[in-house]
Write a protein that holds these residues in place. Structure first.
Motif, PDB file in Angstrom:
ATOM      1  N   GLY A 140       7.396   5.019  -7.574  1.00  0.00           N
ATOM      2  CA  GLY A 140       5.987   5.075  -7.222  1.00  0.00           C
ATOM      3  C   GLY A 140       5.716   4.548  -5.821  1.00  0.00           C
ATOM      4  O   GLY A 140       5.168   3.452  -5.645  1.00  0.00           O
ATOM      5  N   PHE A 141       6.094   5.331  -4.827  1.00  0.00           N
ATOM      6  CA  PHE A 141       5.807   5.000  -3.432  1.00  0.00           C
ATOM      7  C   PHE A 141       5.818   6.296  -2.633  1.00  0.00           C
ATOM      8  O   PHE A 141       6.241   7.346  -3.127  1.00  0.00           O
ATOM      9  CB  PHE A 141       6.825   3.999  -2.871  1.00  0.00           C
ATOM     10  CG  PHE A 141       8.243   4.526  -2.793  1.00  0.00           C
ATOM     11  CD1 PHE A 141       8.756   5.031  -1.610  1.00  0.00           C
ATOM     12  CD2 PHE A 141       9.065   4.503  -3.911  1.00  0.00           C
ATOM     13  CE1 PHE A 141      10.046   5.521  -1.541  1.00  0.00           C
ATOM     14  CE2 PHE A 141      10.371   4.986  -3.848  1.00  0.00           C
ATOM     15  CZ  PHE A 141      10.862   5.492  -2.651  1.00  0.00           C
ATOM     16  N   VAL A 142       5.346   6.230  -1.412  1.00  0.00           N
ATOM     17  CA  VAL A 142       5.304   7.417  -0.555  1.00  0.00           C
ATOM     18  C   VAL A 142       6.517   7.370   0.370  1.00  0.00           C
ATOM     19  O   VAL A 142       6.542   6.594   1.327  1.00  0.00           O
ATOM     20  CB  VAL A 142       4.003   7.467   0.263  1.00  0.00           C
ATOM     21  CG1 VAL A 142       3.947   8.750   1.091  1.00  0.00           C
ATOM     22  CG2 VAL A 142       2.788   7.361  -0.649  1.00  0.00           C
TER      23      VAL A 142
ATOM     24  N   MET B 218       1.658   2.370  -3.543  1.00  0.00           N
ATOM     25  CA  MET B 218       0.483   2.666  -4.364  1.00  0.00           C
ATOM     26  C   MET B 218      -0.190   1.407  -4.892  1.00  0.00           C
ATOM     27  O   MET B 218      -0.680   1.362  -6.019  1.00  0.00           O
ATOM     28  CB  MET B 218       0.867   3.611  -5.514  1.00  0.00           C
ATOM     29  CG  MET B 218       1.496   4.903  -5.029  1.00  0.00           C
ATOM     30  SD  MET B 218       2.028   5.993  -6.361  1.00  0.00           S
ATOM     31  CE  MET B 218       2.809   7.312  -5.405  1.00  0.00           C
ATOM     32  N   GLY B 219      -0.165   0.349  -4.071  1.00  0.00           N
ATOM     33  CA  GLY B 219      -0.873  -0.874  -4.405  1.00  0.00           C
ATOM     34  C   GLY B 219      -0.219  -1.739  -5.454  1.00  0.00           C
ATOM     35  O   GLY B 219      -0.864  -2.645  -5.997  1.00  0.00           O
ATOM     36  N   GLN B 220       1.045  -1.514  -5.740  1.00  0.00           N
ATOM     37  CA  GLN B 220       1.734  -2.288  -6.777  1.00  0.00           C
ATOM     38  C   GLN B 220       2.154  -3.653  -6.212  1.00  0.00           C
ATOM     39  O   GLN B 220       3.066  -3.752  -5.398  1.00  0.00           O
ATOM     40  CB  GLN B 220       2.949  -1.509  -7.297  1.00  0.00           C
ATOM     41  CG  GLN B 220       2.552  -0.195  -7.953  1.00  0.00           C
ATOM     42  CD  GLN B 220       3.729   0.584  -8.472  1.00  0.00           C
ATOM     43  OE1 GLN B 220       4.237   0.311  -9.570  1.00  0.00           O
ATOM     44  NE2 GLN B 220       4.172   1.569  -7.721  1.00  0.00           N
TER      45      GLN B 220
ATOM     46  N   PRO C 159       0.808  -1.227   0.000  1.00  0.00           N
ATOM     47  CA  PRO C 159       0.000   0.000   0.000  1.00  0.00           C
ATOM     48  C   PRO C 159       0.839   1.273   0.000  1.00  0.00           C
ATOM     49  O   PRO C 159       0.417   2.306  -0.551  1.00  0.00           O
ATOM     50  CB  PRO C 159      -0.830  -0.113   1.288  1.00  0.00           C
ATOM     51  CG  PRO C 159      -0.128  -1.122   2.135  1.00  0.00           C
ATOM     52  CD  PRO C 159       0.540  -2.063   1.184  1.00  0.00           C
TER      53      PRO C 159
END
Length: 209
Positions: free
Chosen positions: A157-159, A64-66, A61
């Motif tokens: 693509g992550f926080v 981004m749900g990858q 999560p």
């Protein structure tokens, strides 16, 4: 040949979770990152190697749900120093001089210049610079993986703040920069696997002066 290996690789979109990368190969990939050139030889980043399945699933999560984060064999997190400090610079050069059998302080005039340059900057300005060093190692790790025919997926693509908290990176004086799943492509379900590799032509990419 390096160019052949780079042409072979692509950003894998689905991994075969049953296939694991040999630890020997993972060590070579990480070693390529460790051997990367860095500004002033300070090695301003670290690589976190994650194999724990539960932890990889917790990162999904954050990423981004990858699902590839959970499917991959190993997940590498490239994390850079959050800022420069006098201690970090001194420790790096004490290690260099010790390893070369030179007296400590041999490069003090140079390290003084580094301190004068970096320590007056903000932590965010420092991190912009240290993160760029992490990307050098990141690129070499991708190339080494390709040579070993290990698939990888470069990911931004992550926080970062959430990943830093999950892994406790701030307590280590680090901030996440990018992540790299490693593994082997799934035979089915990867929409990119059979697509032509596309790059702009050389005459457009190269600007000669």
């Amino acid at each position: 040949m390096l160019l052949d290996n780079l042409n072979w690789r692509y950003a894998t979109k689905k991994y075969d979770a049953t296939k694991k990368v040999a630890e020997e190969d993972v060590k070579k990939i990480v070693e390529a990152a460790r051997m990367a050139p860095t500004s002033s030889g300070l090695q301003q980043f670290r690589v976190i190697v994650i194999t724990d399945q539960a932890l990889k699933e917790k990162i999904v999560p954050v990423a981004m749900g990858q699902d590839i984060v959970a499917e991959c064999s190993h997940l590498l997190v490239f994390a850079a120093w959050d800022k420069y400090t006098e201690e970090r610079i001194d420790n790096a050069y004490n290690f260099i001089t010790d390893e070369r059998d030179l007296p400590r302080g041999r490069f003090s005039s140079y390290t003084d210049r580094l301190k004068a340059m970096y320590l007056q900057q903000s932590a965010e300005e420092n991190f912009v610079h240290t993160a760029r060093q992490a990307y050098i190692g990141f690129g070499l790790a991708i190339a080494q993986a390709a040579e070993l025919k290990v698939d990888s997926t470069p990911m931004e693509g992550f926080v970062p703040a959430e990943l830093d908290e999950l892994l406790g990176l701030r307590q280590m004086g680090l901030r996440s920069v990018t992540i790299l799943p490693l593994g082997y492509r799934a035979e089915e379900g990867d929409w990119l696997a059979d697509m032509k590799k596309v790059r702009i032509p050389e005459d457009e990419f190269v600007i000669r002066m």
